[in-house]
Design a protein around this motif. Structure first.
Motif, PDB file in Angstrom:
ATOM      1  N   SER B 313       0.955  -1.462  -0.100  1.00  0.00           N
ATOM      2  CA  SER B 313       0.083   0.098   0.030  1.00  0.00           C
ATOM      3  C   SER B 313       0.763   1.432  -0.021  1.00  0.00           C
ATOM      4  O   SER B 313       0.516   2.541  -0.720  1.00  0.00           O
ATOM      5  CB  SER B 313      -1.003  -0.038   1.206  1.00  0.00           C
ATOM      6  OG  SER B 313      -0.154   0.369   2.393  1.00  0.00           O
ATOM      7  N   HIS B 316       1.762   1.812  -3.701  1.00  0.00           N
ATOM      8  CA  HIS B 316       0.687   2.336  -4.113  1.00  0.00           C
ATOM      9  C   HIS B 316       0.576   3.845  -3.921  1.00  0.00           C
ATOM     10  O   HIS B 316       0.121   4.456  -5.015  1.00  0.00           O
ATOM     11  CB  HIS B 316      -0.517   1.527  -4.182  1.00  0.00           C
ATOM     12  CG  HIS B 316      -0.700   0.317  -4.851  1.00  0.00           C
ATOM     13  ND1 HIS B 316      -1.085   0.154  -6.094  1.00  0.00           N
ATOM     14  CD2 HIS B 316      -0.216  -1.011  -4.124  1.00  0.00           C
ATOM     15  CE1 HIS B 316      -0.968  -1.123  -6.355  1.00  0.00           C
ATOM     16  NE2 HIS B 316      -0.591  -1.826  -5.255  1.00  0.00           N
ATOM     17  N   TYR B 338      -7.521   5.713 -10.092  1.00  0.00           N
ATOM     18  CA  TYR B 338      -6.684   4.710  -9.569  1.00  0.00           C
ATOM     19  C   TYR B 338      -7.221   4.557  -8.063  1.00  0.00           C
ATOM     20  O   TYR B 338      -7.081   3.241  -7.497  1.00  0.00           O
ATOM     21  CB  TYR B 338      -5.080   5.229  -9.515  1.00  0.00           C
ATOM     22  CG  TYR B 338      -4.124   4.428  -9.058  1.00  0.00           C
ATOM     23  CD1 TYR B 338      -3.885   3.623 -10.185  1.00  0.00           C
ATOM     24  CD2 TYR B 338      -3.611   3.921  -7.915  1.00  0.00           C
ATOM     25  CE1 TYR B 338      -2.820   2.545  -9.782  1.00  0.00           C
ATOM     26  CE2 TYR B 338      -3.019   3.065  -7.502  1.00  0.00           C
ATOM     27  CZ  TYR B 338      -2.386   2.220  -8.627  1.00  0.00           C
ATOM     28  OH  TYR B 338      -1.398   0.979  -8.485  1.00  0.00           O
ATOM     29  N   TYR B 342      -7.967   0.894  -6.637  1.00  0.00           N
ATOM     30  CA  TYR B 342      -7.094   0.610  -5.364  1.00  0.00           C
ATOM     31  C   TYR B 342      -8.134   0.160  -4.381  1.00  0.00           C
ATOM     32  O   TYR B 342      -7.954  -0.958  -3.678  1.00  0.00           O
ATOM     33  CB  TYR B 342      -6.211   1.726  -5.008  1.00  0.00           C
ATOM     34  CG  TYR B 342      -5.616   1.455  -3.642  1.00  0.00           C
ATOM     35  CD1 TYR B 342      -4.484   0.560  -3.811  1.00  0.00           C
ATOM     36  CD2 TYR B 342      -6.101   1.953  -2.251  1.00  0.00           C
ATOM     37  CE1 TYR B 342      -3.837   0.371  -2.395  1.00  0.00           C
ATOM     38  CE2 TYR B 342      -5.505   1.986  -1.254  1.00  0.00           C
ATOM     39  CZ  TYR B 342      -4.407   0.946  -1.439  1.00  0.00           C
ATOM     40  OH  TYR B 342      -3.733   0.670  -0.192  1.00  0.00           O
ATOM     41  N   ASN B 346      -7.631  -3.662  -3.022  1.00  0.00           N
ATOM     42  CA  ASN B 346      -7.163  -3.746  -1.678  1.00  0.00           C
ATOM     43  C   ASN B 346      -8.100  -4.202  -0.616  1.00  0.00           C
ATOM     44  O   ASN B 346      -7.678  -5.032   0.244  1.00  0.00           O
ATOM     45  CB  ASN B 346      -6.653  -2.169  -1.434  1.00  0.00           C
ATOM     46  CG  ASN B 346      -5.344  -2.402  -0.479  1.00  0.00           C
ATOM     47  OD1 ASN B 346      -4.461  -3.151  -0.815  1.00  0.00           O
ATOM     48  ND2 ASN B 346      -5.311  -1.855   0.689  1.00  0.00           N
ATOM     49  N   LEU B 389      -3.130  -5.812  -8.218  1.00  0.00           N
ATOM     50  CA  LEU B 389      -2.380  -5.043  -7.416  1.00  0.00           C
ATOM     51  C   LEU B 389      -1.040  -4.778  -8.213  1.00  0.00           C
ATOM     52  O   LEU B 389      -0.343  -3.773  -8.156  1.00  0.00           O
ATOM     53  CB  LEU B 389      -2.279  -5.594  -6.015  1.00  0.00           C
ATOM     54  CG  LEU B 389      -3.290  -5.248  -5.027  1.00  0.00           C
ATOM     55  CD1 LEU B 389      -3.079  -6.076  -3.786  1.00  0.00           C
ATOM     56  CD2 LEU B 389      -3.298  -3.918  -4.607  1.00  0.00           C
ATOM     57  N   GLY B 397      -5.956  -2.867 -12.131  1.00  0.00           N
ATOM     58  CA  GLY B 397      -4.550  -2.211 -11.670  1.00  0.00           C
ATOM     59  C   GLY B 397      -3.753  -1.714 -12.777  1.00  0.00           C
ATOM     60  O   GLY B 397      -3.200  -0.771 -12.834  1.00  0.00           O
ATOM     61  N   THR B 468     -13.075  -5.436 -10.160  1.00  0.00           N
ATOM     62  CA  THR B 468     -11.577  -5.706 -10.618  1.00  0.00           C
ATOM     63  C   THR B 468     -11.043  -5.887 -11.969  1.00  0.00           C
ATOM     64  O   THR B 468     -10.187  -5.484 -12.393  1.00  0.00           O
ATOM     65  CB  THR B 468     -10.842  -6.447  -9.479  1.00  0.00           C
ATOM     66  OG1 THR B 468     -11.327  -5.899  -8.273  1.00  0.00           O
ATOM     67  CG2 THR B 468      -9.296  -6.411  -9.742  1.00  0.00           C
TER      68      THR B 468
END
Lengths: 107, 488
Positions: B313, B316, B338, B342, B346, B389, B397, B468
């Motif tokens: 994280s 990111h 983003y 995210y 996440n 991710l 992502g 996602t």
């Protein structure tokens, strides 16, 4: 410049607040005791408070600096209440408030 | 005043529901034995989101310029209410937050969400400070929510020390900016900065650095990121899940409003330019680069999945900071895109970790061994989140990173940062693959633990896994929405 002039100029206040700020940062960095760290944080907050009041008195017609100083005092009190509770519970479980003993979580 | 209240309707709704829960919990103690408080949180988030929709056409500063309502505020409100509701949903079946703490957890979660809104909407330094402190003080309590766990208490203790110090540095920096400009409201600061025309740069940059300490701590950017892995590892998983999404986005929201309103000017065709005499782009570029390098390199050696996700994280955050380097509308809309992506991936990854922690009793990589074969659905979901991710093509992502890097190289001089970002994504593949390898290529030691997931979990995980993937293929509607929010 005699001492009275110094007290009536903004430099005096800024000097005091800078010294308080540096002492606070120093305390936070060097103290091992959790209460000591907390005291350092209080010094930093009060340094900011002095700055606000001084700038407000010398450079601004409005009262917003004084207002912020009041808010800082309030928030510092709230933070200290929570901080003491957390430190107390840490003490119950570990029998110490040494910040170096908080070493369970690390790489 | 009435207009201000109308524009503040989402937060008022949230506070209304919060007070009602507070009273209900006091007078009807039986309610906490079932999952009522968590369902209440979801209902209040839904109500607040509907109120956001109703209030979204009211733009401008409100409450004497304390809060600013614009397209970005609308986005961040939706974001916070969604992530708060999602956290409550995944806590429904968590073993770490049990019936004893459920109503306290719910009340604190709603308070925290209110604080996040204040942060992201702030248009005045006092509001910002109050918002940050509201979020911080409640976060300290939430991090230490597992009362008997030493790790949870340690997390809360460390969070407290780092949080209090960095917000102290921030308020000192704010006091210097107040002295430098004579005001605390962002638009007036911009006017004063134009008038000062870059006089006394050292004082100003020192003040900015101290103010950035507060932001950096909230978004966990270098050099104030040290608390992140410890707190995520020690805090109960639902809490860590929320920390990794909500307060981070709020920090970005506050930083966006601060940079856009106080440090830059908007010209006729919707472009922002920094006020003459302020050079932030190189500093932000270095911060972005160090943040992602530190995050990715530290993640490599980790064996605890929550720590790996914490360092990821941080990395990111480095990617998102790229968007701040170039101040184009395209960069801002890719930041928003983003953050959306995210949030989905996440939340999903932490959710799977929470399920595995409840099942195995710890969150080391070793407890993921063979998970893919024992619980295929969970394994596939985790694989989707981790691939996304990493930023592998076809997953959302990838699109998020592609947009950010693309916005970055539009402006000459920052190709190196984009290349560094690509290199970092390659490095991050290693540690994400470590989890995937344990899940799919290794056999579990000892007896095989598997359980049938309850329907709520399956629905929830699908609700995060599907976006996602879908956002990796059909991203233009969301991107257009992001552009609309930025332009408003």
């Amino acid at each position: 410049m005699n001492l009275l002039d110094f007290a009536n100029s903004i430099e005096g206040y800024l000097l005091v607040s800078s010294i308080l700020f540096v002492l606070g940062v120093f305390a936070v960095l060097t103290r091992k005791n959790a209460i000591g760290i907390l005291l350092g944080i209080e010094l930093i907050l009060n340094a900011a408070g002095i700055n606000f009041v001084a700038f407000s008195k010398f450079h601004s017609a409005a009262m917003d600096g004084q207002m912020v100083a009041l808010f800082i005092i309030l928030i510092a009190a709230a933070e200290a209440a929570v901080a003491l509770a957390i430190i107390l519970r840490f003490y119950r479980l570990k029998q110490t408030i040494d910040a170096d003993e908080a070493s369970l979580l690390r790489n | 005043m009435l207009m201000s209240l109308k524009a503040f309707l989402p937060e008022l709704t949230l506070v209304g529901f919060l007070s009602a829960l507070f009273l209900l919990d006091g007078f009807v103690p039986k309610l906490r034995e079932n999952r009522f408080p968590l369902v209440w949180v979801m209902v209040s988030c839904l109500g607040a989101a509907l109120a956001t929709k109703a209030a979204s056409n009211l733009t401008g500063p409100f409450f004497n310029g304390m809060v600013l309502s614009n397209g970005l505020s609308t986005f961040f409100r939706y974001f916070f209410f969604f992530s708060c509701g999602a956290t409550a949903y995944l806590t429904l079946s968590s073993k770490e937050i049990d019936s004893r703490g459920r109503s306290e957890f719910s009340i604190l979660l709603l308070c925290l969400t209110f604080g996040l809104s204040l942060m992201a909407l702030s248009n005045h330094f006092l509001m910002l400070y109050i918002g940050i402190e509201t979020v911080s003080i409640i976060s300290f309590v939430l991090a230490g929510f597992s009362r008997e766990s030493l790790r949870s208490n340690e997390a809360s203790f460390k969070y407290l020390v780092y949080g209090a110090v960095s917000s102290g540095l921030m308020i000192f920096g704010i006091s210097l900016i107040y002295g430098y400009t004579g005001t605390l409201a962002y638009p007036q600061i911009a006017e004063a900065l134009v008038k000062n025309n870059g006089a006394h740069p050292y004082v100003f940059y020192l003040a900015l650095f101290l103010v950035y300490a507060g932001f950096a701590y909230k978004i966990s950017s270098f050099p104030f990121h040290f608390w992140t892995p410890d707190v995520y590892e020690g805090a109960p998983t639902p809490v860590a899940t929320f920390f990794s999404v909500g307060p981070k986005a709020a920090g970005f929201g506050a930083l966006l409003h601060f940079i856009l309103t106080a440090l830059s000017q908007k010209d006729g065709n919707g472009q922002w330019t920094m006020i003459p005499g302020i050079q932030l782009a190189p500093i932000l570029a270095v911060l972005s680069a160090t943040t992602m390098v530190v995050g990715n390199l530290s993640a490599i050696a980790q064996t605890n999945v929550k720590r790996i996700l914490a360092f990821s994280s941080i990395a990111h955050v480095g990617y998102v900071l790229m968007g701040f380097v170039v101040m184009t509308p395209a960069a801002f809309s890719s930041i928003i895109f983003y953050l959306i992506v995210y949030c989905a991936m996440n939340l999903g990854a932490f959710w799977v970790v929470g399920i595995v922690t409840d099942l195995q009793g710890n969150d080391d990589v070793s407890s993921f061994r063979g998970l893919g074969w024992n619980m295929p659905f969970l394994g596939v979901c985790m694989a989707i989140f981790l691939f996304s991710l990493t930023g592998i093509p076809l997953f959302s992502g990838f699109i998020g990173k592609f947009l950010l890097f693309g916005a970055l190289i539009q402006v000459p001089g920052y190709l190196w940062l984009a290349l560094l970002g690509v290199l970092n994504s390659v490095v991050s593949l290693y540690y994400y693959m470590k989890i995937l390898k344990a899940m799919w290529l290794e056999r579990p030691e000892g007896e095989v633990k598997a359980l049938r997931l309850p329907l709520t979990q399956i629905v929830g995980l699908l609700g995060l896994a599907v976006p996602t993937i879908v956002l990796g293929l059909f991203f233009s509607p969301v991107l257009e929405l992001a552009q609309k929010w930025v332009a408003q």
